[in-house]
Design an enzyme around this catalytic site. Structure first.
Site, PDB file in Angstrom:
ATOM      1  N   ASP A  10     -32.096 -41.715 -12.051  1.00  0.00           N
ATOM      2  CA  ASP A  10     -30.447 -42.424 -11.242  1.00  0.00           C
ATOM      3  C   ASP A  10     -30.069 -40.587 -11.512  1.00  0.00           C
ATOM      4  OD1 ASP A  10     -32.393 -44.307 -11.244  1.00  0.00           O
ATOM      5  OD2 ASP A  10     -31.074 -45.557 -12.696  1.00  0.00           O
TER       6      ASP A  10
ATOM      7  N   CYS B  11     -28.575 -48.108 -17.683  1.00  0.00           N
ATOM      8  CA  CYS B  11     -30.298 -47.964 -16.736  1.00  0.00           C
ATOM      9  C   CYS B  11     -30.781 -47.465 -18.192  1.00  0.00           C
ATOM     10  CB  CYS B  11     -30.064 -47.437 -16.179  1.00  0.00           C
ATOM     11  SG  CYS B  11     -29.159 -48.235 -14.393  1.00  0.00           S
TER      12      CYS B  11
ATOM     13  N   LYS C  21     -34.269 -48.874  -6.606  1.00  0.00           N
ATOM     14  CA  LYS C  21     -33.869 -50.381  -7.590  1.00  0.00           C
ATOM     15  C   LYS C  21     -32.252 -50.810  -6.943  1.00  0.00           C
ATOM     16  CE  LYS C  21     -33.142 -47.654 -11.700  1.00  0.00           C
ATOM     17  NZ  LYS C  21     -32.629 -48.538 -12.277  1.00  0.00           N
TER      18      LYS C  21
END
Length: 215
Positions: free
Chosen positions: A24, A117, A84
């Site tokens: 990310d 995350c 996601k």
């Protein structure tokens, strides 16, 4: 003396068993993440090293519609980004990719955010029996406090904490390695300081002061 064959794992990285997770690193995070430029720079070096050494990379993006695409300086334009909304990278598409790779035993983990995350991915990987190597100078959060406490917490769960240079050197292990010169070029400049020395202030302080000594 009898030695148990199931001796504790020491966490030695191997190019045959490793996969690189890139989590990310997207445009909207750029202004808010502590040390973002240096974190991405270190992750980019690891991605380059993974290409040299044949280690497969896996890239995710958190809700790119709102958080934007992966930043170009990561150098991951040729990779398929798995989209996601969950905090873990271990979504169905990533699980399938790992199966297609023969279920690697070691995960090298970079990206953001450490307490979200990166943490959720680490827990899932550890539960699946993978060895997790978190690259501390290629991982961050918006707050340095969240970043450092996340690293401390993940270490408690059994993840190994390491650095960009340590990963690259462990993977080649010998100056005679056929790809050593290419990796050496990636090590030409020392890694930037990303404020990790503060991590050690989280642990017990070592002091040479004698409390009974008069000041």
């Amino acid at each position: 003396m009898h030695f148990n064959n199931n001796m504790a794992n020491i966490g030695r990285l191997s190019t045959k068993d490793a996969v690189l997770f890139l989590c990310d690193m997207q445009e909207k995070f750029r202004p808010n993440i502590f040390q973002f430029t240096n974190i991405v720079s270190n992750a980019a070096r690891l991605l380059q090293a993974s290409r040299v050494l044949g280690i497969p990379p896996i890239l995710t993006e958190q809700y790119p519609k709102g958080l934007g695409p992966t930043v170009p300086e990561l150098g991951a334009e040729d990779l398929k980004a798995h989209t996601k909304t969950s905090f873990t990278m271990m979504i169905e598409e990533v699980e399938k990719e790992l199966q297609a790779l023969g279920n690697p035993k070691q995960a090298i983990l970079c990206g953001i955010e450490a307490h979200a995350c990166i943490a959720c991915t680490t827990y899932d990987l550890l539960e699946k029996g993978l060895e997790v190597h978190i690259v501390a100078d290629a991982v961050s959060s918006r707050s340095q406090t969240d970043r450092l406490f996340a690293l401390s917490r993940l270490k408690q769960s059994g993840a190994y904490l390491t650095t960009t240079e340590a990963v690259m050197l462990q993977l080649v292990q010998d100056a005679k390695h056929p790809n050593f010169k290419e990796i050496q070029k990636l090590l030409a400049h020392p890694s930037p300081d990303t404020g990790l020395l503060a991590f050690f202030s989280l642990g017990p302080r070592v002091t040479t002061e004698r409390p009974w000594t008069e000041k």
